[in-house]
Design an enzyme around this catalytic site. Sequence first.
Site, PDB file in Angstrom:
ATOM      1  N   ASN A 172      -0.840   9.130  -4.728  1.00 54.38           N
ATOM      2  CA  ASN A 172      -2.110   9.408  -4.054  1.00 54.38           C
ATOM      3  C   ASN A 172      -2.056  10.639  -3.154  1.00 54.38           C
ATOM      4  OD1 ASN A 172      -3.322   7.367  -5.410  1.00 54.38           O
ATOM      5  ND2 ASN A 172      -3.391   5.917  -3.716  1.00 54.38           N
ATOM      6  N   ARG A 206       0.844  -1.202   0.000  1.00 55.98           N
ATOM      7  CA  ARG A 206       0.000   0.000   0.000  1.00 55.98           C
ATOM      8  C   ARG A 206       0.881   1.256   0.000  1.00 55.98           C
ATOM      9  NH1 ARG A 206      -2.377  -3.504   3.829  1.00 55.98           N
ATOM     10  NH2 ARG A 206      -4.528  -4.126   3.397  1.00 55.98           N
ATOM     11  N   ASP A 234     -10.716  -4.387   8.525  1.00 61.67           N
ATOM     12  CA  ASP A 234      -9.801  -5.392   9.084  1.00 61.67           C
ATOM     13  C   ASP A 234     -10.529  -6.274  10.095  1.00 61.67           C
ATOM     14  OD1 ASP A 234      -7.719  -4.339   7.539  1.00 61.67           O
ATOM     15  OD2 ASP A 234      -7.220  -2.850   9.056  1.00 61.67           O
ATOM     16  N   ARG A 260     -12.775  -8.733   8.327  1.00 65.38           N
ATOM     17  CA  ARG A 260     -12.039  -9.912   7.823  1.00 65.38           C
ATOM     18  C   ARG A 260     -11.779 -10.887   8.966  1.00 65.38           C
ATOM     19  NH1 ARG A 260      -8.478  -6.142   3.938  1.00 65.38           N
ATOM     20  NH2 ARG A 260      -9.772  -6.427   2.089  1.00 65.38           N
ATOM     21  N   HIS A 312      -3.091   0.521   8.815  1.00 68.89           N
ATOM     22  CA  HIS A 312      -3.675  -0.431   7.863  1.00 68.89           C
ATOM     23  C   HIS A 312      -2.562  -1.039   7.015  1.00 68.89           C
ATOM     24  CE1 HIS A 312      -6.756  -2.262   5.506  1.00 68.89           C
ATOM     25  NE2 HIS A 312      -6.518  -1.556   4.421  1.00 68.89           N
TER      26      HIS A 312
END
Length: 312
Positions: free
Chosen positions: A100, A93, A153, A156, A180
Amino acid sequence: MAISRRKVSVIGAGFTGATTALMIAQKELADVVLVDIPDQEKPTQGKALDMLEASPVQGFDSNIVGTSNYEDTAGSDLVIITAGIARKPGMSRDDLVATNSKIMKSVTQQIVSHSPETTILVLTNPVDAMTYSVYKESGFPKHRVIGQSGVLDTARFRTFIAQELNLSVKDITGFVLGGHGDDMVPLIRYSYAGGIPLEKLISPERLEEIVERTRKGGGEIVGLLGNGSAYYAPAASLTEMAEAILKDQRRVLPAIAYLQGEYGYEDIYLGVPTIIGGNGIEDIIELDLTEEEKAQLDKSADSVKNVMKVVE
Ligand SMILES: NC(=O)C1=CN([C@@H]2O[C@H](COP(=O)(O)OP(=O)(O)OC[C@H]3O[C@@H](n4cnc5c(N)ncnc54)[C@H](O)[C@@H]3O)[C@@H](O)[C@H]2O)C=CC1
Ligand SMILES: O=C([O-])CC(=O)C(=O)O
């Protein structure tokens, strides 16, 4: 004729943005404005119209429009940022940070100039650092800039535990702290099945395997999809947070919040348990951590700080 409701703008009409727009409309939480870059205006209008045409079948009255013009977002009650690039297999990420963070700056300026009183919910990765970047650029108070990671998270983790125990996902609760990334901290001690601590139901070795799978849950989906990252569960997570804000629910949800001394950290956005309501982050809950849990959280916070340096 669509009934006028509250207004949510979703910036980025890709996989996560479009799915979130549809879920928000299906739940009639608000009218939705879906925004992408001028190059993508027609496909964005097409997605929005296609979703709207599902409304008679599914029986929802929220309006959905697609645009590249931020004037259409004016007066939003909530703005959700999903704009930017997603990772592909072999990437982390953090590899997305340079591209970004530029996108965060430009979209934040547009959001703020048209909706100065709004609350901003950030999804774009690396999300802890991107939330920090939006906070700095917006000049908004910290409770009105929030990042999404912990709901996903935790979802999941809850999915894997429900599969392991062959129980309803509804009865499984969990807590994931930290950034994250692959060093996030799923807190077994605060996770339950129907009120029973998970440690009483699953062996420590098996729990550790499930924690490891949770940490790498995003990567598992990236590997399977091949050319993008997860979007159904991320959109569901954003929708749950949006609902908590729009309905002033005061939910206890993990969220990426700006910390000023909480958990011993300063000037960082990090995933922690929060109370989410009409004012955005209404409070941060400080849990007692064992030495080992705190060490894991420190490691995760260090990783986030390293990425934040790029956006500062
Ligand atoms: N925090 C989290 O838990 C999660 C974060 N993500 C992140 O969310 C982001 C979006 O993911 P996807 O929707 O799958 O990607 P995508 O590539 O399907 O969609 C991104 C969209 O953003 C648009 N965009 C790019 N620059 C823009 C700008 N300046 N203004 C408006 N729109 C712009 C693109 O045209 C594209 O339509 C990625 O960074 C991804 O890593 C995804 C899932 C979970
Ligand atoms: O893995 C990614 O790149 C997208 C994401 O953050 C997730 O699904 O957790």
